[in-house]
Each structure stands twice: as C-alpha cells, then as structure tokens.
Design a protein around this motif. Sequence first.
Motif, PDB file in Angstrom:
ATOM      1  N   LEU A   4      -5.930 120.000   6.360  1.00  0.00           N
ATOM      2  CA  LEU A   4      -4.542 120.402   6.591  1.00  0.00           C
ATOM      3  C   LEU A   4      -3.647 119.174   6.648  1.00  0.00           C
ATOM      4  CD1 LEU A   4      -2.413 122.590   7.356  1.00  0.00           C
ATOM      5  CD2 LEU A   4      -3.075 122.235   9.747  1.00  0.00           C
ATOM      6  N   LYS A  47       0.419 130.528   6.126  1.00  0.00           N
ATOM      7  CA  LYS A  47      -0.727 129.781   5.600  1.00  0.00           C
ATOM      8  C   LYS A  47      -1.954 129.863   6.499  1.00  0.00           C
ATOM      9  CE  LYS A  47       1.096 128.212   1.812  1.00  0.00           C
ATOM     10  NZ  LYS A  47       1.525 126.822   1.677  1.00  0.00           N
ATOM     11  N   ASP A  50      -5.115 131.143   5.026  1.00  0.00           N
ATOM     12  CA  ASP A  50      -5.886 130.325   4.093  1.00  0.00           C
ATOM     13  C   ASP A  50      -6.935 129.472   4.791  1.00  0.00           C
ATOM     14  OD1 ASP A  50      -4.514 131.207   1.816  1.00  0.00           O
ATOM     15  OD2 ASP A  50      -2.911 129.737   2.102  1.00  0.00           O
ATOM     16  N   ASP A 278     -10.795 121.315  -0.888  1.00  0.00           N
ATOM     17  CA  ASP A 278      -9.545 122.076  -0.826  1.00  0.00           C
ATOM     18  C   ASP A 278      -8.654 121.526   0.281  1.00  0.00           C
ATOM     19  OD1 ASP A 278     -10.270 123.746  -2.871  1.00  0.00           O
ATOM     20  OD2 ASP A 278     -10.860 125.421  -1.594  1.00  0.00           O
ATOM     21  N   TYR A 279      -7.334 121.698   0.106  1.00  0.00           N
ATOM     22  CA  TYR A 279      -6.410 121.242   1.133  1.00  0.00           C
ATOM     23  C   TYR A 279      -5.159 122.103   1.141  1.00  0.00           C
ATOM     24  CZ  TYR A 279      -4.800 118.623  -3.026  1.00  0.00           C
ATOM     25  OH  TYR A 279      -4.414 118.263  -4.291  1.00  0.00           O
ATOM     26  N   ILE A 280      -4.560 122.185   2.331  1.00  0.00           N
ATOM     27  CA  ILE A 280      -3.319 122.921   2.541  1.00  0.00           C
ATOM     28  C   ILE A 280      -2.245 121.912   2.915  1.00  0.00           C
ATOM     29  CG2 ILE A 280      -2.147 124.651   3.953  1.00  0.00           C
ATOM     30  CD1 ILE A 280      -4.948 125.860   4.505  1.00  0.00           C
ATOM     31  N   SER A 288      -0.590 121.768  -1.933  1.00  0.00           N
ATOM     32  CA  SER A 288      -1.809 122.496  -1.592  1.00  0.00           C
ATOM     33  C   SER A 288      -2.685 122.654  -2.824  1.00  0.00           C
ATOM     34  CB  SER A 288      -1.476 123.890  -1.047  1.00  0.00           C
ATOM     35  OG  SER A 288      -0.673 123.813   0.111  1.00  0.00           O
ATOM     36  N   ARG A 294      -3.163 124.858  -7.685  1.00  0.00           N
ATOM     37  CA  ARG A 294      -2.408 123.840  -6.962  1.00  0.00           C
ATOM     38  C   ARG A 294      -0.922 124.156  -7.029  1.00  0.00           C
ATOM     39  NH1 ARG A 294      -4.358 118.329  -8.579  1.00  0.00           N
ATOM     40  NH2 ARG A 294      -3.312 118.751 -10.551  1.00  0.00           N
TER      41      ARG A 294
END
Length: 398
Positions: A4, A47, A50, A278-280, A288, A294
């Motif tokens: 995050l 979010k 997610d 993965d990233y937010i 993200s 993306r």
Amino acid sequence: MPSLYVHVPFCLKKCDYCAFYSHSLADSAEDLSAMYLEGLEIEVAKKQQDALEGVSSLFIGGGTPTVLKETDLEGLLTMIHRYFPMSSSVEQTMEGNPGTLTDRKIELIRSFGINRFSLGVQSFDDQLLGAVGRIHTAQQAREAIGRLRQAGFKNLNLDLMFGLPAQNMLIWQASLEEALSYSPEHLSLYGLMMEEGTPLFERYAEVPGEARGTGFGSALAADTEQVDLLPDEDLQAEMYEWAVKRLRQAGYRQYETSNFARPGYECQHNLGYWRGGDYIGLGPGGVSCLNGARWKNIEDVTAYVNLLYKGETPLDESGLEVLSLRERMAERMILGLRLEEGVHLKGFENDFGADLRDIYGTVLERYNHQDVFVLKEDYLCLNRKYAFVANAILQEFV
C-alpha cells in the motif's frame, strides 16, 4: 497481499529537481490539505476491498507527508489504519524532510505503528542544498536524525544525492561519511536527474550545447549569469563507485542499484515492486497495479476530490491499462535485474509459462562477451560492475 502506497502531494516548497506531483502549501490560496483528506477517505474506503487479506507493507510518501499540520497528520494515520489494519510486524514507512519534523509529529507517527522512517537529507553541505532548492539546512538534518533516534526509530533510511551543482568528490565523500556516522540501517543514493519541466532543467537548458556537453558541464548561461559546475558523467560514476566500495566496507549490502542496507533492513515495500508484486496507490498521482491491470490517479487535488464526490474513479487520462504478457515479462526483467539477487528463473517460468532465456536469448547473447549478465544458481543477475549504467542496458528488454 498487495503493498500500500499513500501519496501526500504537499511540500513547503518544491525542490528545483523534483518532477513528482506536489503543491507548495505556502502558495495555496485554499486549504488543499483538508480537501485532500476528505477525498482520500472516500478512496480509501473503496480500495479496502482490494486488500481484504491485508497489505504486505505501507509506504506514506510524497511530496512531504510531515509537512501536514499535526491534526491533519493524525487524521491521515487514523484513516489508513482504520481501513487497513496492520500488525506490528508489517513494515510501515513514512517519508519526511528535515525542518518539518516536530517532537509532537514524531510522537504521533510512532504511536500509530510507523516503524521505519525515510529522511530526505540529500547532502550535509548547505551550499549544495541551496543550489537545488532544498529549504532545510545540514544542521536541521542532524537534529532530525537525533529526534528520530530519541523517539525510538530503529529502522532509519537516509536519502543522499550525488551529481549536484558544485559538488566534487571531497564534498560527496564528506556527506556520505557523516551519514555513516549516524549508523542508519538503510541508505538510498541517487544521481541527480535533469527532469524536463523542472526549474533545474530549465536553468541548464539555457547553457550553450558545446559548453554543456551532455548536460553535466561547466558553462555560462546565455544571459551571462553564472551556472554552477555540474559533475560530468565520469565524475558521477566515480562518486557512485566510491560509495559502493565504502558502504561495502561499512557492512552495507547493495541489494538494489541505488539502495544499501544492513542485513535484515532491506526495504520490503520497494522489494515488492522490484519483484513484480501487486500494489495499491492512493491519493492524487497514486499508481496501482493489480492482477496485470495498472492505473494512475489524476494529478490534481481538486479534480481528484470532485470525481470521488461524484462516485467516479479519479483516473488520469491514460485510464486503465491492461498489461500484455510481453509487457509484464519486460517489467519483471527490468525491475528484477536492478536487484542484487536478480530474476528467479523458476519464478519467471511459473508466472509467464516460458523460460526467460528463450524469450530474451538475443539480448543475453548480445552482451555475453562482456559478462554483463551472470547466472547464479537459479537466478539471472546483472554484473554489479555495470550497475551505474544499468538503466541503459535494461532498456534492451523493452
């Protein structure tokens, strides 16, 4: 689990080299920080779905998160931890700059479980700091380090820059030696990048080409105003290579091209990016990437908030991008080869259904005679002696 990232797009003043999205709070006619926090809470709530199983790491960056008022900083941290509860074992990083850290802010940051701090020192030379528009002094950096240590931070990163105007090898060595004297767990060393659209780029764009060379030379601007000497590429390489050797002697592992850590203090958040996780990304300008898709948030606080109030996603004009298999493979190579460990052969095959040596055999063969790439057990690695020119080499995988 995804990592995050929360973008806080505010600074006291933008540095002359900075191309990241941020606003100067001092120049804002309205309370953008309050507006930002209102919009951010709407996005955070959306979010949350997610990351139902939690997040692997937290990084609060910017901008300068510590420029927020104490009440706003408390509101930001309360919001993040309400929607994304984290155990004390999760790496939680906040960025900040000297001159923006009060004892109360540091106390707040610690009380919310932030266990890693990244301090933007850049240099311990006041002349160099002024040359690139930094507003803190070397003494303020020293005081900030002392305050963070006194507050109990046992995982501290210091950012330093080389290739700055008027910087020579002795000045660079002095800054790095002083940084080492504080025994930071982590150091990030960045060469100055001349980003188009920044004041620093515009300043040197005026320099005659024959005098400027590659953009790192000594010259006079067209209006005869003196332009500070910029280290040429050879000197920048010498600065980098000296730092690599010195940090190795001091017990730091160069686990990524620009990053050095004592054993066990590698930045887990950034490792997630470099290993293809993965990233937010939350906030204006946040990026993200989930399940091969993306997207980036719009870089405008007011537009960001207005879109969220309407129930819309605050995407920038590029919209949602679904990465092709080839694009995902290329990113894995480009990011993974920046790491000391390299790219895991079996992991690549499991994720993409192919041996990377078959996909990129032509590129590997082209550099074979120079030993640019090295096979270490189950990993393909970049020979570390080419680390300074890694970006140019890695573009071959695009």
